[in-house]
Design a protein around this motif. Structure first.
Motif, short mmCIF file in Angstrom:
data_model
loop_
_atom_site.label_atom_id
_atom_site.label_comp_id
_atom_site.label_asym_id
_atom_site.label_seq_id
_atom_site.Cartn_x
_atom_site.Cartn_y
_atom_site.Cartn_z
N ASN A 1 -33.36 -57.10 11.69
CA ASN A 1 -32.94 -58.48 11.44
C ASN A 1 -33.55 -59.09 10.18
O ASN A 1 -34.02 -60.22 10.17
CB ASN A 1 -33.22 -59.37 12.66
N VAL A 2 -33.50 -58.31 9.11
CA VAL A 2 -33.87 -58.82 7.79
C VAL A 2 -32.64 -59.49 7.20
O VAL A 2 -31.59 -58.88 7.04
CB VAL A 2 -34.33 -57.67 6.87
N LYS A 3 -32.73 -60.76 6.89
CA LYS A 3 -31.58 -61.51 6.36
C LYS A 3 -31.81 -61.99 4.93
O LYS A 3 -31.21 -62.94 4.47
CB LYS A 3 -31.28 -62.71 7.27
N ASP A 4 -32.70 -61.30 4.23
CA ASP A 4 -32.97 -61.62 2.83
C ASP A 4 -31.81 -61.11 1.98
O ASP A 4 -31.70 -59.90 1.72
CB ASP A 4 -34.29 -60.96 2.41
N ILE A 5 -30.94 -62.02 1.54
CA ILE A 5 -29.73 -61.62 0.83
C ILE A 5 -30.06 -60.91 -0.48
O ILE A 5 -29.42 -59.91 -0.83
CB ILE A 5 -28.83 -62.85 0.59
N ALA A 6 -31.04 -61.40 -1.20
CA ALA A 6 -31.40 -60.76 -2.47
C ALA A 6 -31.83 -59.32 -2.25
O ALA A 6 -31.49 -58.42 -3.03
CB ALA A 6 -32.50 -61.56 -3.17
N GLN B 1 -20.93 -65.94 3.54
CA GLN B 1 -19.67 -66.32 4.20
C GLN B 1 -18.83 -65.14 4.66
O GLN B 1 -18.06 -65.26 5.61
CB GLN B 1 -18.85 -67.21 3.26
N MET B 2 -18.95 -63.99 3.98
CA MET B 2 -18.03 -62.89 4.24
C MET B 2 -18.69 -61.63 4.79
O MET B 2 -18.01 -60.75 5.30
CB MET B 2 -17.28 -62.54 2.94
N VAL B 3 -20.00 -61.50 4.67
CA VAL B 3 -20.67 -60.25 5.06
C VAL B 3 -21.55 -60.45 6.28
O VAL B 3 -21.42 -59.74 7.28
CB VAL B 3 -21.49 -59.66 3.89
N LEU B 4 -22.47 -61.41 6.23
CA LEU B 4 -23.44 -61.60 7.31
C LEU B 4 -22.89 -62.57 8.35
O LEU B 4 -23.04 -63.78 8.24
CB LEU B 4 -24.76 -62.12 6.74
N GLY B 5 -22.23 -62.04 9.36
CA GLY B 5 -21.68 -62.87 10.42
C GLY B 5 -22.76 -63.35 11.37
O GLY B 5 -23.88 -62.83 11.41
N THR C 1 -29.20 -56.77 11.37
CA THR C 1 -29.46 -55.87 10.25
C THR C 1 -30.63 -54.97 10.61
O THR C 1 -31.47 -55.31 11.45
CB THR C 1 -29.80 -56.63 8.96
N ALA C 2 -30.69 -53.82 9.97
CA ALA C 2 -31.87 -52.95 10.01
C ALA C 2 -32.04 -52.40 8.61
O ALA C 2 -31.10 -51.87 8.02
CB ALA C 2 -31.69 -51.83 11.03
N VAL C 3 -33.24 -52.55 8.06
CA VAL C 3 -33.51 -52.14 6.68
C VAL C 3 -34.60 -51.08 6.68
O VAL C 3 -35.63 -51.22 7.36
CB VAL C 3 -33.96 -53.35 5.83
N PHE C 4 -34.38 -50.02 5.92
CA PHE C 4 -35.40 -48.99 5.75
C PHE C 4 -36.17 -49.26 4.47
O PHE C 4 -35.59 -49.44 3.39
CB PHE C 4 -34.78 -47.59 5.67
N TYR C 5 -37.53 -49.29 4.60
CA TYR C 5 -38.42 -49.46 3.46
C TYR C 5 -39.22 -48.17 3.24
O TYR C 5 -39.70 -47.57 4.20
CB TYR C 5 -39.42 -50.59 3.71
N SER C 6 -39.36 -47.78 2.00
CA SER C 6 -40.19 -46.62 1.67
C SER C 6 -41.66 -46.99 1.84
O SER C 6 -42.02 -48.15 2.08
CB SER C 6 -39.92 -46.17 0.24
N ASP C 7 -42.52 -45.99 1.68
CA ASP C 7 -43.97 -46.23 1.77
C ASP C 7 -44.43 -47.28 0.77
O ASP C 7 -45.39 -48.02 1.02
CB ASP C 7 -44.73 -44.92 1.53
N SER C 8 -43.75 -47.33 -0.37
CA SER C 8 -44.14 -48.29 -1.40
C SER C 8 -43.56 -49.68 -1.16
O SER C 8 -43.75 -50.58 -1.97
CB SER C 8 -43.70 -47.78 -2.78
N GLY C 9 -42.82 -49.85 -0.04
CA GLY C 9 -42.28 -51.15 0.31
C GLY C 9 -40.95 -51.47 -0.31
O GLY C 9 -40.49 -52.62 -0.25
#
Length: 397
Positions: A158-163, A189-193, A198-206
């Motif tokens: 549930n990361v909703k950081d659009i940038a 308006q068109m993508v994040l209903g 959401t699920a985001v994968f971050y590398s070891d470096s963030g």
């Protein structure tokens, strides 16, 4: 056709009649509170209609968008919300609107146009052509990709950081021709209903290297968008999906690019797979489009071919053209100084021309099936010059 009919942009005061037509044509009902919210966001200048004595007979929306072509943003006019009252159908109103919009898009520098067709043959008549397919998978939980232990990195929900999401999407989308350049408003308006997770994968470096947009309904895990930049991110996100095995029976992955290899990577590839022809595109202005386009670089000399292009509804494209390609791949299209069949003339319509340049179909395919006509040698040259590309579109409008 009555002389009283005119084509023009809607005014802010015509929001209600526009919504009335949309709700009738597309068979939905907007709640009063949502209607007022839509009124505040109504951009009248994007709506065009056919009017007769101020009565709205038919309408469409023209969205000023950009598509990635060869990794660069190209101006595109998105056609949406095409609607006509039933008593005004089969009067040629939509055809008049589309023809008017082609001229308007040319004036605005929108060298491409895209739309989602209610009927493909109808829009083919006006020069649009299917330019991308998508895959849809339905996978039983027992056949999901094998869960792997993360070798570094983490998945956050549930990361909703659009940038942040857009940075991943922006690294992924330019790999294909025909993906949409998104801005923050489009994401909101068109993508994040409202129902999307959401699920985001971050590398070891963030650094974010992949994400999925998903919903869980009726014991199904519904993936609306699966974007990854490397194999590590893909495996980590599938492990996240697999950890829902006690909650769901199936995973449905929608709008997957057509070149996806997931079935091959499954323990058993015999999951339900669908390939769906999706959006249509057309080149609005051939010479202007080629200013954005790059052919394969060649030898030191200039390369040339002559084309006869058929485009009934954009007559500025119609006729014989000389295509000249510089050694660096840049090109220009100029009206042929003389006309005639010639030995090396290639004949093509705007639909096939669009499908070829965007990478959906190849010149020799078009020649084999009669969509490109002319000498084999000339078609083989074109086959060498047009880059091999893949098309995709994850969005809808």
């Amino acid at each position: 056709m009555s002389n009283a009919q005119e084509i023009r942009q809607l005014t802010p005061e015509e929001f209600d009649v526009s919504m009335e037509l949309s709700q009738y044509a597309f068979q939905y009902k907007v709640k009063p509170e949502e209607l007022e919210e839509r009124r505040t966001k109504f951009k009248a200048e994007r709506f065009w209609g056919v009017f007769q004595e101020d009565e709205l007979l038919a309408k469409l929306t023209l969205l000023p968008l950009n598509l990635y072509i060869q990794g660069e943003a190209v101006p595109m006019g998105g056609i949406a919300g095409v609607a006509t009252w039933p008593e005004n159908r089969r009067e040629g109103l939509v055809g008049r609107l589309l023809t008017h919009m082609l001229a308007h898009m040319k004036e605005q520098g929108q060298v491409l146009s895209c739309l989602h067709p209610f009927l493909i043959p109808f829009y083919r008549k006006f020069g649009w052509e299917v330019y991308t397919d998508y895959k849809k998978y339905t996978i039983e939980v027992a056949n999901l990709p094998v869960r792997t232990e993360l070798r570094g990195g983490t998945v956050k929900r549930n990361v909703k950081d659009i940038a942040l999401l857009d940075s991943v999407y922006h690294s992924f989308a330019p790999r294909y021709n025909g993906t949409l350049v998104r801005d923050s408003e489009w994401w909101e308006q068109m993508v994040l209903g409202d129902e999307s997770h959401t699920a985001v994968f971050y590398s070891d470096s963030g650094v974010a290297e992949g994400y999925i947009l998903h919903q869980i309904k009726n014991q199904q895990f519904l993936i609306d968008e699966f974007v990854y930049l490397n194999e590590h991110a893909r495996q980590a996100l599938w492990t996240y999906v697999g950890n829902h095995d006690s909650m769901v029976k199936q995973v449905v992955v929608d709008h997957v690019p057509a070149d996806d290899l997931l079935p091959f990577l499954l323990r058993d590839p015999r999951c339900k797979q669908e390939t769906v022809p999706y959006f249509m595109a057309r080149i609005v202005d051939v010479p202007s489009f080629l200013q954005y386009y790059c052919f394969n670089p060649g030898a030191s000399e200039m390369r040339q071919l002559r084309f006869s292009i058929k485009d009934e509804y954009a007559p500025w494209n119609e006729g014989e053209w000389d295509l000249s390609i510089s050694p660096d791949g840049s090109a220009r299209m100029e009206r042929a100084a003389t006309s005639g069949p010639g030995q090396d003339l290639l004949m093509i319509d705007i639909q096939a021309w669009t499908a070829m340049l965007l990478g959906y179909k190849r010149p020799l395919e078009m020649l084999a099936y009669g969509r490109l006509n002319g000498p084999q040698k000339a078609a083989e040259l074109l086959e060498q010059w047009i880059p091999v590309s893949k098309t995709a579109l994850l969005d809808f409008f």
